[in-house]
Design an enzyme around this catalytic site. Structure first.
Site, short mmCIF file in Angstrom:
data_model
loop_
_atom_site.label_atom_id
_atom_site.label_comp_id
_atom_site.label_asym_id
_atom_site.label_seq_id
_atom_site.Cartn_x
_atom_site.Cartn_y
_atom_site.Cartn_z
N ASP A 282 14.26 -17.91 42.73
CA ASP A 282 15.22 -16.90 42.26
C ASP A 282 14.59 -15.52 42.40
OD1 ASP A 282 16.94 -15.23 40.77
OD2 ASP A 282 17.49 -16.87 39.43
N THR B 8 13.73 -27.06 53.02
CA THR B 8 14.61 -27.36 51.90
C THR B 8 16.05 -27.40 52.40
OG1 THR B 8 15.10 -25.08 51.27
CG2 THR B 8 13.05 -26.03 50.42
N TYR C 26 18.41 -25.52 51.27
CA TYR C 26 18.80 -24.12 51.42
C TYR C 26 18.33 -23.56 52.76
CZ TYR C 26 20.29 -23.62 46.55
OH TYR C 26 20.95 -23.73 45.36
#
EC number: 2.1.1.33
Length: 214
Positions: A121, A194, A196
């Site tokens: 994040d 990943t 993502y």
């Protein structure tokens, strides 16, 4: 990304064999969990778990641990892993729910050979910068847990977070091994991605990567 609340997630975690209910009991003695003395690699911020699972399947001589702060996210990762493989087949992997600020409760000095921070994040607001997993506060914790020549590997699609991370690493006297500003367009093959990252690459997004040692 907002995570949907799952009622009873805490209790559901206990149903999965890859879940480590009390990781602090293994501080300085992770060999008791893995039943071997192989080096430990830790992913902070597990996500859906694809990255760590792929690594664990390929490198059986390394023990992989995944930390996730969100019980709901961890539960989804455990469900996915449970559908793919049993712990008997993948005995070099374990997942747990914890806050990275408290890693000293789980690991002792020099317990970890490598730490992965994948698409963390970015906490873009200045007042939230201490929450970034590459902030000096976290780096000081990681340094204490990494072995001699231990590594931190960072991947992100956020340029501002990447530049912030490089500066923080520099201020904490980490040594840069690799700094890449466009991973998948620099001719460098990176087979471990990943979920993502796969989406970002397909969308043509730039991926930044850094490896630094203590």
């Amino acid at each position: 990304m907002r995570v949907r609340h799952i009622p009873g997630a805490k209790e559901q975690l206990k149903e999965y064999e890859f879940y480590i209910q009390d990781p602090s009991q293994y501080q300085n003695q992770w060999h008791l969990y893995f039943q071997n003395q192989h080096p430990i690699h830790l992913e902070v911020g597990l996500g859906k778990g694809q990255f760590l699972t792929t690594l664990a399947k390929v490198h059986k001589n390394i023990n992989y641990l995944g930390l996730e702060k969100s019980q709901e996210v961890l539960l989804q990762a455990l469900k996915k892993l449970d559908r793919q493989v049993s712990r008997q087949e993948l005995s070099n992997m374990g997942l747990f729910h914890y806050n990275a600020l408290d890693l000293n409760e789980v690991f002792g000095e020099g317990n970890i050979e490598k730490i992965y921070l994948n698409f963390s994040d970015p906490w873009p607001k200045e007042r939230h910068k201490k929450r970034r997993l590459t902030h000096q506060g976290f780096l000081k914790i990681y340094r204490g847990l990494l072995s001699e020549q231990g590594e931190i590997q960072i991947k992100t699609d956020n340029k501002a977070l990447f530049e912030f991370s490089l500066q923080q690493l520099k201020e904490e006297n980490f040594h840069f091994v690799q700094v890449i500003y466009n991973l998948h367009n620099d001719g460098i093959k990176d087979p471990f991605m990943t979920e993502y990252e796969e989406k970002f690459v397909k969308a043509g997004k730039t991926i930044y990567k850094c490896i630094a040692t203590v």
